[in-house]
Design a protein around this motif. Sequence first.
Motif, PDB file in Angstrom:
ATOM      1  N   GLU A   1      -6.846   0.610   4.987  1.00 56.04           N
ATOM      2  CA  GLU A   1      -6.472   1.789   4.087  1.00 56.04           C
ATOM      3  C   GLU A   1      -7.389   1.883   2.859  1.00 56.04           C
ATOM      4  N   TYR A   2      -7.775   0.636   2.218  1.00 55.54           N
ATOM      5  CA  TYR A   2      -8.529   0.746   0.895  1.00 55.54           C
ATOM      6  C   TYR A   2     -10.026   1.354   1.320  1.00 55.54           C
ATOM      7  N   VAL A   3     -10.613   0.763   2.373  1.00 53.67           N
ATOM      8  CA  VAL A   3     -12.157   1.597   2.645  1.00 53.67           C
ATOM      9  C   VAL A   3     -11.969   2.919   3.062  1.00 53.67           C
TER      10      VAL A   3
ATOM     11  N   ILE B   1     -15.305  -7.030  -1.788  1.00 57.61           N
ATOM     12  CA  ILE B   1     -14.979  -5.737  -1.313  1.00 57.61           C
ATOM     13  C   ILE B   1     -14.460  -4.719  -2.441  1.00 57.61           C
ATOM     14  N   GLY B   2     -13.718  -5.249  -3.230  1.00 57.76           N
ATOM     15  CA  GLY B   2     -13.004  -4.539  -4.325  1.00 57.76           C
ATOM     16  C   GLY B   2     -11.562  -4.422  -4.287  1.00 57.76           C
ATOM     17  N   LEU B   3     -10.883  -4.977  -3.325  1.00 62.13           N
ATOM     18  CA  LEU B   3      -9.505  -5.199  -3.130  1.00 62.13           C
ATOM     19  C   LEU B   3      -9.043  -6.426  -2.656  1.00 62.13           C
ATOM     20  N   ASP B   4      -8.434  -7.087  -3.744  1.00 59.47           N
ATOM     21  CA  ASP B   4      -7.973  -8.473  -3.413  1.00 59.47           C
ATOM     22  C   ASP B   4      -6.285  -8.111  -3.090  1.00 59.47           C
ATOM     23  N   TYR B   5      -6.222  -9.264  -1.805  1.00 60.35           N
ATOM     24  CA  TYR B   5      -4.669  -9.092  -1.563  1.00 60.35           C
ATOM     25  C   TYR B   5      -3.719  -9.803  -2.547  1.00 60.35           C
TER      26      TYR B   5
ATOM     27  N   THR C   1       0.935  -1.355  -0.098  1.00 63.45           N
ATOM     28  CA  THR C   1      -0.015  -0.041  -0.036  1.00 63.45           C
ATOM     29  C   THR C   1       0.838   1.260  -0.125  1.00 63.45           C
ATOM     30  N   GLU C   2       0.234   2.393  -0.046  1.00 64.37           N
ATOM     31  CA  GLU C   2       1.366   3.679  -0.357  1.00 64.37           C
ATOM     32  C   GLU C   2       1.660   3.844   1.022  1.00 64.37           C
ATOM     33  N   LYS C   3       0.917   3.812   2.280  1.00 62.20           N
ATOM     34  CA  LYS C   3       1.366   4.036   3.363  1.00 62.20           C
ATOM     35  C   LYS C   3       2.526   3.079   3.814  1.00 62.20           C
ATOM     36  N   ARG C   4       2.412   1.740   3.476  1.00 62.62           N
ATOM     37  CA  ARG C   4       3.337   1.018   3.811  1.00 62.62           C
ATOM     38  C   ARG C   4       4.720   0.996   3.008  1.00 62.62           C
ATOM     39  N   SER C   5       4.478   1.704   1.933  1.00 63.94           N
ATOM     40  CA  SER C   5       5.858   1.708   1.043  1.00 63.94           C
ATOM     41  C   SER C   5       6.634   3.063   1.453  1.00 63.94           C
ATOM     42  N   GLU C   6       6.245   3.730   2.699  1.00 60.91           N
ATOM     43  CA  GLU C   6       6.934   4.734   3.180  1.00 60.91           C
ATOM     44  C   GLU C   6       7.965   4.086   4.205  1.00 60.91           C
ATOM     45  N   TYR C   7       7.758   2.843   4.345  1.00 64.68           N
ATOM     46  CA  TYR C   7       8.773   1.986   5.391  1.00 64.68           C
ATOM     47  C   TYR C   7       9.320   0.718   4.940  1.00 64.68           C
TER      48      TYR C   7
END
Length: 758
Positions: free
Chosen positions: A164-166, A221-225, A114-120
Amino acid sequence: MTAVLSSKLASLLVSFFLLIMSVSAVAEIRLTQEESRWLEQHGASVTVGVAIVPPYLSNSVNGNQVEGLSMDYLKLIEQALGSEFKYRVFDDFASLVAAARDRSVDIVFAITKTEKRSEYLNFTPVYSHVGNKIFTQKGRFKRATMSDFAGKRFALPRETALIEYVQNNYPDVQLVQVRNLQEAFSLLAAGLVDGVGASASAGYLYSVKEGIDNISIVGRIGLDYDVAFASRNDRPLLGQLLDKAMVSLTETQKQVIEERWLSPEDSQRIDTQTVFQWLMIVGFALTVVLLLIVVLWNRSLKREVTHRKEIQKEVSFLAYHDELTGAYNRQFMAETLAEYTRLPCTETQATCVILLGLDNFSLINEFYGQKIGDFVLRRTSERLQGRLDGASVLARNGGDEFTVLLRHDANHTSLSHFADRLIAEISLPIVSGDQSFSLTASAGISIQKHELDDPLRLLEQADLALHEAKKKNTGSYLFYASEMSDRLHENQQLVVALAEALSSDLFYLEYQPQVALCSGEVIGFEALARWQHPTLGNIPPDRFIALAEQEGLIVTLGDRVLQLACQQGCEWLEQGIEFQRLAVNVSVKQFVESDFASKVLNVLEQSGFPAEKLELEITESVFLGDLTLAKETMQKLTQQGVCFSIDDFGTGFSSLLYLKDLPVLKLKLDQGFIRGITQDNSSLQIVKASLQMGQALNMDVIVEGVETCDEYQMLLAMRCGHAQGYLFGRPMKPDLITAPRLRQISASVGAIVPASVI
């Protein structure tokens, strides 16, 4: 029962044996000296964070022991690297993510980018996919999407990508963040939340097996892992090692792991002995009302059996079908492809694969929303199915790609006509309400010509052909040719070599002088990336830069160029070589990073290069994104003295709005306009207009690609201020740039006799 258990035990032993055999066949990976040293020094201390994510990603065995699909992949990675990791097991996924953010673990297993996790974190290629469903109490919804839960309570485990997606896409949903899915389903069964998001297998584990029978699946949901491994981004070498280990895994090894953990089971059995005992107890205790109890129980049993059959039917359908379109899925395609490729190949009957990809389909989702996008995919699937006979198989690979598997004439002409009909069917307008959509599609075609060891190879060949078609023949098709595999293999080797070169002397910079036309003075230089491959020689910049863009290395490449340029600029100043600006190109992906401004200032501080002498060249495509963010980034840097120029001005999204509002001090005209000014009146007028606009906005204008005296004289007559090109000097290695050499360039420019003003 004993026979069934024996059969399952035998199957498990066979899978385990195959896994052991595959582990011993791990391909060798080549490590650089720097990677080998790092692994030798730190490998034994690398800590892998693991959470219990049943039913197949990871399961607790005894105490601190964990097994599962992800653990099997980690064991293969350990063997590939010749190292053993330390493992730390967390009670829940939220605790694991928190530990990753605090950098108390080095590797995170089974995580979605995800975008947030890509920060670290840095992420490896995806190794598994998990589809996420919406669960509600029975009777609440027949079908539902996340939009239907606006204002309602929806339970999700903390720190998951779904949170994060929701939050980003459905802010009106009242999220209830729980510790794990077991807690979420307990809340749902008690009516304390309206919905739960989880995979179908996890839903079965925490509902049916726990005796909760008032739960049903009502939608996606609209987002698959997209499950991958991740490593701390402050240890880039660890990320490189993980990537190389993942690339070294063979398809056989992956297949063995998936067969071990993802084989379908009959999960809807009825324990008739328990039912009989229950009947006996009820009959004995309630003999007076036996007939009534039997009637009521019989009705209940019928309903339960019907419900279980419906669930089993749904599970069976989802095992081999795409839930959105109803077409077959990749699993069914792979199994059917194996059967087709065993059939004899003749000129009149051969196994063929046509892989269709919708062109620019992402724009429909962006402009009209996912619901419209899903509708377009369903209609496309229906139309394609209507064009196929009973022997052909249509499958959706995921995203915007469809696969057609068929037995057909191996003649290219006949197969071309069929592919044309499929592409034409897709291009017909699709109407939804008062909106109409017209799509184009590209196709890659592969034909089996001999026996294949791996049937999926035929699908891979079609994928390569589709990739080439989208680049060279959009809206049409290409047949697979062996040269495509050669190019792919060569590109893969170049990607590895480029990653190694970025940390060695094989990657270097050359500098092209920029001069003031009126005086001939060298006012600055443009830094240009160069790559000397040990066996292939000089790799053209347009090739390795495009490769870096494609493979996600462009930010690393851009950071390296900035670092080398600032170091060299500082050395020139110490040598007494004076210049106004040193220009460095910045890619869009590099510029839009949230920490780009801080990164530039850190490089300036570490190198000692003055900020006012650094010029960052950005393209107009930067402003097609978040204009506010672009403005903030530029202001942070211009406040410190950094200058910005627009590279290739006039070839992209040209707009006076950003020139007026953003701190841009210089325009750089593309060399394509300059080469035509002596013969093409249109190019001449474009250059004149650009110069006049720059002067009106009080901006410097520099032209590139000046190669002849005629071009120089015309530019001088038009009062162009600055230029660069072969007429003044080719790109040079830094040791060739000396004070005498700069004086020589100035003298040669002054020797050109200017023409009269046009």
